[in-house]
Design a protein around this motif. Structure first.
Motif, PDB file in Angstrom:
ATOM      1  N   CYS A  10     -33.371 -29.256 -53.338  1.00  0.00           N
ATOM      2  CA  CYS A  10     -33.967 -27.909 -52.875  1.00  0.00           C
ATOM      3  C   CYS A  10     -33.679 -26.818 -54.145  1.00  0.00           C
ATOM      4  O   CYS A  10     -32.566 -26.544 -54.584  1.00  0.00           O
ATOM      5  CB  CYS A  10     -32.972 -27.431 -51.795  1.00  0.00           C
ATOM      6  N   THR A  11     -34.855 -26.128 -54.170  1.00  0.00           N
ATOM      7  CA  THR A  11     -35.036 -24.981 -55.347  1.00  0.00           C
ATOM      8  C   THR A  11     -33.954 -24.006 -55.100  1.00  0.00           C
ATOM      9  O   THR A  11     -33.456 -23.383 -55.671  1.00  0.00           O
ATOM     10  CB  THR A  11     -36.310 -24.699 -55.428  1.00  0.00           C
ATOM     11  N   LYS A  12     -34.145 -23.540 -53.700  1.00  0.00           N
ATOM     12  CA  LYS A  12     -33.181 -22.518 -53.423  1.00  0.00           C
ATOM     13  C   LYS A  12     -31.752 -22.721 -53.305  1.00  0.00           C
ATOM     14  O   LYS A  12     -30.929 -21.890 -53.815  1.00  0.00           O
ATOM     15  CB  LYS A  12     -33.729 -21.975 -51.913  1.00  0.00           C
ATOM     16  N   SER A  13     -31.318 -23.972 -53.020  1.00  0.00           N
ATOM     17  CA  SER A  13     -29.867 -24.409 -53.357  1.00  0.00           C
ATOM     18  C   SER A  13     -29.812 -24.550 -54.738  1.00  0.00           C
ATOM     19  O   SER A  13     -28.357 -23.905 -54.997  1.00  0.00           O
ATOM     20  CB  SER A  13     -29.950 -25.813 -52.455  1.00  0.00           C
ATOM     21  N   ARG A  14     -30.569 -24.740 -55.629  1.00  0.00           N
ATOM     22  CA  ARG A  14     -30.348 -24.865 -57.054  1.00  0.00           C
ATOM     23  C   ARG A  14     -30.003 -23.634 -57.446  1.00  0.00           C
ATOM     24  O   ARG A  14     -29.312 -23.192 -58.278  1.00  0.00           O
ATOM     25  CB  ARG A  14     -31.231 -25.673 -57.632  1.00  0.00           C
ATOM     26  N   GLU A  15     -30.863 -22.612 -57.145  1.00  0.00           N
ATOM     27  CA  GLU A  15     -30.743 -21.317 -57.430  1.00  0.00           C
ATOM     28  C   GLU A  15     -29.553 -20.550 -56.953  1.00  0.00           C
ATOM     29  O   GLU A  15     -29.049 -19.590 -57.728  1.00  0.00           O
ATOM     30  CB  GLU A  15     -31.709 -20.244 -57.085  1.00  0.00           C
ATOM     31  N   GLY A  16     -29.324 -20.987 -55.983  1.00  0.00           N
ATOM     32  CA  GLY A  16     -27.740 -20.235 -55.393  1.00  0.00           C
ATOM     33  C   GLY A  16     -26.669 -20.795 -55.926  1.00  0.00           C
ATOM     34  O   GLY A  16     -25.691 -20.063 -56.530  1.00  0.00           O
ATOM     35  N   PRO A  92     -28.723 -22.862 -49.400  1.00  0.00           N
ATOM     36  CA  PRO A  92     -27.298 -23.120 -49.694  1.00  0.00           C
ATOM     37  C   PRO A  92     -26.662 -22.466 -48.715  1.00  0.00           C
ATOM     38  O   PRO A  92     -26.848 -21.234 -48.445  1.00  0.00           O
ATOM     39  CB  PRO A  92     -26.853 -23.269 -51.152  1.00  0.00           C
ATOM     40  N   ILE A  93     -25.231 -22.772 -48.163  1.00  0.00           N
ATOM     41  CA  ILE A  93     -24.371 -21.841 -47.657  1.00  0.00           C
ATOM     42  C   ILE A  93     -23.140 -21.821 -48.734  1.00  0.00           C
ATOM     43  O   ILE A  93     -22.471 -22.760 -49.282  1.00  0.00           O
ATOM     44  CB  ILE A  93     -23.748 -22.807 -46.590  1.00  0.00           C
TER      45      ILE A  93
END
Length: 113
Positions: A10-16, A92-93
């Motif tokens: 997940c792109t957003k998870s990698r960014e987080g 991500p959490i």
């Protein structure tokens, strides 16, 4: 200890995750699709987030639409759905002690680190 519940696809998870790394604090990466939540862990994270379980669900996922959308579900039912289908869990959490956030946008990480 800081924990990031992460999906590397997940792109957003990698960014987080990249933002968490910038804080230079010890943390643990939990790839929750490979190492799924227990019921107790997921319930604890939801309590730390301070949200109803439905707000942690990726409601646009095919699994949700086909199997759960439009049904009268209790919080317990929603948690069970996430345990059965971890892909439904928003990411991500980031958890830091007794606080947690869904890092969307990634800058929300700043609030708890």
């Amino acid at each position: 200890m800081i924990t990031i519940y992460h999906n590397p696809r997940c792109t957003k998870s990698r960014e987080g995750l990249a933002l968490v790394k910038q804080f230079d604090k010890p943390f643990v990466i939990r790839k929750y699709l490979e190492d799924p939540f227990t019921k107790e862990e997921l319930t604890s994270v939801i309590e730390k987030l301070g949200i109803p379980p439905i707000e942690l669900v990726r409601t646009k996922e095919k699994i949700w639409i086909e199997d759960y959308k439009g049904k009268d579900l209790t919080d317990k039912d929603i948690i069970e759905a996430m345990l059965l289908h971890p892909k439904l869990i928003e990411r991500p959490i980031v958890v830091n002690g007794n606080k947690a956030i869904i890092a969307r946008p990634k800058e929300l990480v700043n609030k708890i680190l």
